[in-house]
Motif scaffolding. Structure first.
Motif, PDB file in Angstrom:
ATOM      1  N   VAL A 121       0.807  -1.113   0.010  1.00  0.00           N
ATOM      2  CA  VAL A 121       0.083  -0.021   0.001  1.00  0.00           C
ATOM      3  C   VAL A 121       0.955   1.146   0.376  1.00  0.00           C
ATOM      4  O   VAL A 121       1.636   1.333   0.838  1.00  0.00           O
ATOM      5  N   CYS A 122       0.566   2.149  -0.951  1.00  0.00           N
ATOM      6  CA  CYS A 122       1.279   3.360  -0.852  1.00  0.00           C
ATOM      7  C   CYS A 122       0.563   4.625  -1.190  1.00  0.00           C
ATOM      8  O   CYS A 122      -0.525   4.455  -1.772  1.00  0.00           O
TER       9      CYS A 122
ATOM     10  N   ALA B 267       6.865   6.051   1.966  1.00  0.00           N
ATOM     11  CA  ALA B 267       7.677   7.089   1.281  1.00  0.00           C
ATOM     12  C   ALA B 267       6.792   7.364   0.086  1.00  0.00           C
ATOM     13  O   ALA B 267       5.845   6.620  -0.272  1.00  0.00           O
ATOM     14  N   ASN B 268       6.470   8.462  -0.056  1.00  0.00           N
ATOM     15  CA  ASN B 268       5.492   9.365  -1.130  1.00  0.00           C
ATOM     16  C   ASN B 268       6.204   9.155  -2.442  1.00  0.00           C
ATOM     17  O   ASN B 268       7.372   9.007  -2.644  1.00  0.00           O
TER      18      ASN B 268
ATOM     19  N   PHE C 272       5.875  -0.529  -8.268  1.00  0.00           N
ATOM     20  CA  PHE C 272       4.910  -1.300  -8.194  1.00  0.00           C
ATOM     21  C   PHE C 272       5.165  -2.741  -8.442  1.00  0.00           C
ATOM     22  O   PHE C 272       4.544  -3.807  -8.197  1.00  0.00           O
ATOM     23  N   ALA C 273       6.106  -3.022  -9.188  1.00  0.00           N
ATOM     24  CA  ALA C 273       6.557  -4.563  -9.744  1.00  0.00           C
ATOM     25  C   ALA C 273       7.224  -5.343  -8.244  1.00  0.00           C
ATOM     26  O   ALA C 273       7.508  -6.286  -8.315  1.00  0.00           O
TER      27      ALA C 273
ATOM     28  N   ARG D 197       0.151  -7.125  -5.820  1.00  0.00           N
ATOM     29  CA  ARG D 197      -0.902  -6.266  -6.037  1.00  0.00           C
ATOM     30  C   ARG D 197      -0.616  -4.905  -5.275  1.00  0.00           C
ATOM     31  O   ARG D 197       0.139  -5.053  -4.192  1.00  0.00           O
ATOM     32  N   THR D 198      -0.878  -3.794  -5.655  1.00  0.00           N
ATOM     33  CA  THR D 198      -0.666  -2.526  -4.940  1.00  0.00           C
ATOM     34  C   THR D 198      -1.898  -1.800  -4.807  1.00  0.00           C
ATOM     35  O   THR D 198      -2.726  -1.603  -5.793  1.00  0.00           O
ATOM     36  N   LEU D 199      -2.146  -1.233  -3.858  1.00  0.00           N
ATOM     37  CA  LEU D 199      -3.338  -0.234  -3.399  1.00  0.00           C
ATOM     38  C   LEU D 199      -2.615   1.065  -3.420  1.00  0.00           C
ATOM     39  O   LEU D 199      -1.777   1.414  -2.361  1.00  0.00           O
ATOM     40  N   VAL D 200      -3.183   1.838  -4.309  1.00  0.00           N
ATOM     41  CA  VAL D 200      -2.723   3.239  -4.268  1.00  0.00           C
ATOM     42  C   VAL D 200      -3.738   4.248  -3.759  1.00  0.00           C
ATOM     43  O   VAL D 200      -4.764   4.316  -4.056  1.00  0.00           O
TER      44      VAL D 200
END
Length: 203
Positions: free
Chosen positions: A5-6, A40-41, A87-88, A92-95
């Motif tokens: 999650v980012c 980190a953003n 993302f790699a 799965r990535t939650l933005v």
């Protein structure tokens, strides 16, 4: 299946990717393991130091500069590879895309393959269009800045433009989005974004 999650928001302090205390607290309150939190953003470099408060007028100017500057091809040329690499690192990535974050993500032009495992929770989006991802939109009932852009939303909550992360109910929305992401057996091609959920620019 690995998840992360980012945040992806405008850069009030473009020289430092450190999350604000509110962002960091929100991320750490989600049911995540330490290695599932991206602390980190955008663009996800290692923070150069602790977070520093930016005066609101200056932050507004810098975020506006990001919003309009991201439309130039140089923006994607400079940052797309960094974000693809981030993302790699997970299936799965939650933005968590706040304010102009959705516009920045769209203008990175990452491509269908990179975005196939990405899910976006956009809060207070100020964006002309959405990238081709699984998208959930949250708009505050007092958010005069976002409402002209995101005319249709999945959720309307009690919040102004700067208050989403502390607004009642937003944490639960994020937790449900995370749960849906974990429930996916494997990354899949993102569904076509319904027109009803795509932010529209003011006419």
């Amino acid at each position: 299946m690995s998840v992360q999650v980012c945040f992806l928001t405008g850069r009030s302090d473009p020289g430092n990717t450190a999350l604000s205390p509110v962002q960091l607290a929100f991320l750490r309150a989600l049911p995540l393991a330490d290695d599932e939190r991206v602390e980190a953003n955008f663009p996800y470099d290692v923070p150069t130091g602790p977070w520093r408060r930016t005066p609101l007028p200056l932050a507004s100017v810098r975020n506006g500069r990001d919003h309009f500057g991201s439309r130039h091809p140089r923006f994607a040329e400079r940052h797309a590879d960094e974000v693809r690499e981030r993302f790699a690192r997970a299936d799965r990535t939650l933005v968590l895309a706040g304010s102009c974050g959705l516009e920045l993500l769209a203008n990175l032009r990452l491509g269908r393959e990179t975005l196939s495992g990405v899910q976006v929770l956009a809060y207070g989006p100020v964006a002309r269009r959405a990238p081709e991802v699984e998208l959930e939109v949250v708009v505050g009932d007092r958010d005069a800045l976002a409402r002209p852009w995101a005319r249709r939303a999945d959720h309307v909550i009690a919040s102004g433009h700067l208050d989403y992360l502390s607004a009642p109910g937003f944490g639960a929305i994020a937790e449900r989005a995370l749960a849906r992401m974990r429930a996916a057996d494997s990354p899949a091609d993102p569904p076509e974004v319904p027109a009803a959920h795509a932010p529209e620019a003011p006419r």
